[in-house]
Design an enzyme around this catalytic site. Structure first.
Site, PDB file in Angstrom:
ATOM      1  N   ARG A 183       0.813  -1.313  -0.054  1.00  0.00           N
ATOM      2  CA  ARG A 183       0.150   0.063   0.054  1.00  0.00           C
ATOM      3  C   ARG A 183       0.977   1.388  -0.169  1.00  0.00           C
ATOM      4  O   ARG A 183       0.298   2.492  -0.422  1.00  0.00           O
ATOM      5  CB  ARG A 183      -1.004   0.025   1.265  1.00  0.00           C
ATOM      6  CG  ARG A 183      -2.244   0.758   0.817  1.00  0.00           C
ATOM      7  CD  ARG A 183      -2.450   2.235   1.531  1.00  0.00           C
ATOM      8  NE  ARG A 183      -3.470   2.737   1.284  1.00  0.00           N
ATOM      9  CZ  ARG A 183      -4.438   3.334   2.143  1.00  0.00           C
ATOM     10  NH1 ARG A 183      -3.990   3.341   3.509  1.00  0.00           N
ATOM     11  NH2 ARG A 183      -5.508   3.760   2.088  1.00  0.00           N
ATOM     12  N   SER A 184       2.286   1.161   0.178  1.00  0.00           N
ATOM     13  CA  SER A 184       2.970   2.087   0.230  1.00  0.00           C
ATOM     14  C   SER A 184       3.653   2.747  -1.015  1.00  0.00           C
ATOM     15  O   SER A 184       4.220   1.925  -1.662  1.00  0.00           O
ATOM     16  CB  SER A 184       4.205   1.871   1.284  1.00  0.00           C
ATOM     17  OG  SER A 184       5.265   2.879   1.202  1.00  0.00           O
ATOM     18  N   PRO A 185       3.245   4.080  -1.333  1.00  0.00           N
ATOM     19  CA  PRO A 185       3.768   4.617  -2.408  1.00  0.00           C
ATOM     20  C   PRO A 185       5.306   4.659  -2.469  1.00  0.00           C
ATOM     21  O   PRO A 185       5.758   4.440  -3.603  1.00  0.00           O
ATOM     22  CB  PRO A 185       3.113   5.979  -2.766  1.00  0.00           C
ATOM     23  CG  PRO A 185       2.427   6.257  -1.524  1.00  0.00           C
ATOM     24  CD  PRO A 185       2.309   5.065  -0.773  1.00  0.00           C
TER      25      PRO A 185
ATOM     26  N   SER B   9       7.027   2.770  -0.979  1.00  0.00           N
ATOM     27  CA  SER B   9       7.642   1.478  -1.132  1.00  0.00           C
ATOM     28  C   SER B   9       7.829   1.149  -2.622  1.00  0.00           C
ATOM     29  O   SER B   9       8.993   0.425  -2.922  1.00  0.00           O
ATOM     30  CB  SER B   9       6.742   0.316  -0.279  1.00  0.00           C
ATOM     31  OG  SER B   9       7.231   0.247   1.003  1.00  0.00           O
ATOM     32  N   TYR B  10       6.721   1.190  -3.208  1.00  0.00           N
ATOM     33  CA  TYR B  10       6.952   1.099  -4.767  1.00  0.00           C
ATOM     34  C   TYR B  10       7.977   1.708  -5.628  1.00  0.00           C
ATOM     35  O   TYR B  10       8.760   1.158  -6.204  1.00  0.00           O
ATOM     36  CB  TYR B  10       5.654   1.378  -5.480  1.00  0.00           C
ATOM     37  CG  TYR B  10       5.587   1.428  -6.924  1.00  0.00           C
ATOM     38  CD1 TYR B  10       5.630   0.183  -7.670  1.00  0.00           C
ATOM     39  CD2 TYR B  10       5.217   2.833  -7.490  1.00  0.00           C
ATOM     40  CE1 TYR B  10       5.734   0.290  -9.176  1.00  0.00           C
ATOM     41  CE2 TYR B  10       5.498   2.830  -8.945  1.00  0.00           C
ATOM     42  CZ  TYR B  10       5.679   1.696  -9.636  1.00  0.00           C
ATOM     43  OH  TYR B  10       5.882   1.695 -11.137  1.00  0.00           O
TER      44      TYR B  10
END
Length: 219
Positions: A12-14, A16-17
């Site tokens: 869910r973490s942008p 992280s992406y």
């Protein structure tokens, strides 16, 4: 000697992406093992997290992640649907979270195989690169998983048969993240030292180079 670092990651973490994409060439170019360790996002790990946060946070994160991705030339769009079932007006988080539970447990299953980084590299763009609306529908995930050598149907079946096994892996990751000295994602940990944020990858590799990290030979 191959050096290794942990990468605590949430679907869910942008950030992280963005970190995942930034890491690709680094991993190819260096003798390094990145052990991706999936955790649940704060919305699930910390009940009421968004209620206690500054109300400006959500708007700022949306602004900042979009420009960071643009600056780095990374394809980016917030997932449709959101992997967390949450009312973004009231910030209420549903007690039922089918999307993020499935994604995180699947990554935990890939972690058991020692291939969670490959799994996230295949799956995360389906959510985040803007090419798919309805990433949870049809065969989007199964085709992405297959491209990295995973049988999504088999993984799903294994998780349904013993969900507690994969929950234990996720909980262990969350405990180790805290033990390393942080709580958020993306966080990298090298020899007990945490590096929080997609903008700390340079610092991470600088530290590893001081411990002998080598570039891969071009021959």
């Amino acid at each position: 000697m191959t050096l290794a670092a942990d990468f605590f990651f949430s679907f869910r973490s942008p950030y992280s992406y963005i970190a995942l994409v930034k890491l690709r060439d680094r991993v190819k170019d260096h003798d390094v093992a990145i052990r991706l360790r999936p955790v649940y996002p704060m919305a699930v790990r910390v009940p009421g997290f968004f209620k206690r946060s500054n109300p400006l946070m959500v708007k700022y994160v949306a602004l900042d992640t979009t420009r960071v991705a643009q600056q780095a030339d990374i394809p980016f769009h917030f997932p449709r649907p959101d992997p967390i079932v949450q009312d973004m007006e009231s910030l209420d988080v549903s007690p039922e979270q089918p999307y993020i539970h499935r994604l995180t447990r699947l990554a935990a299953a890939a972690q058991l195989e020692g291939r969670s980084l490959a799994f996230a590299n295949a799956i995360a763009p389906v959510l985040w690169d803007g090419s798919v609306i309805g990433w949870n529908e049809g065969d989007h995930l199964s085709r992405a998983a297959a491209s990295a050598g995973f049988d999504l149907e088999a993984l799903d079946a294994a998780i349904v048969a013993a969900p507690e096994r994969y929950e234990a892996i996720i909980k262990g990751n969350e405990n180790d993240l805290g033990a390393a000295g942080h709580w958020g994602v993306p966080t990298f940990v090298f020899q007990g030292e945490p590096f929080f944020g997609q903008d700390r990858i340079d610092a991470l590799f600088w530290r590893m180079k001081s411990h002998g990290l080598q570039r891969m030979s071009s021959e």
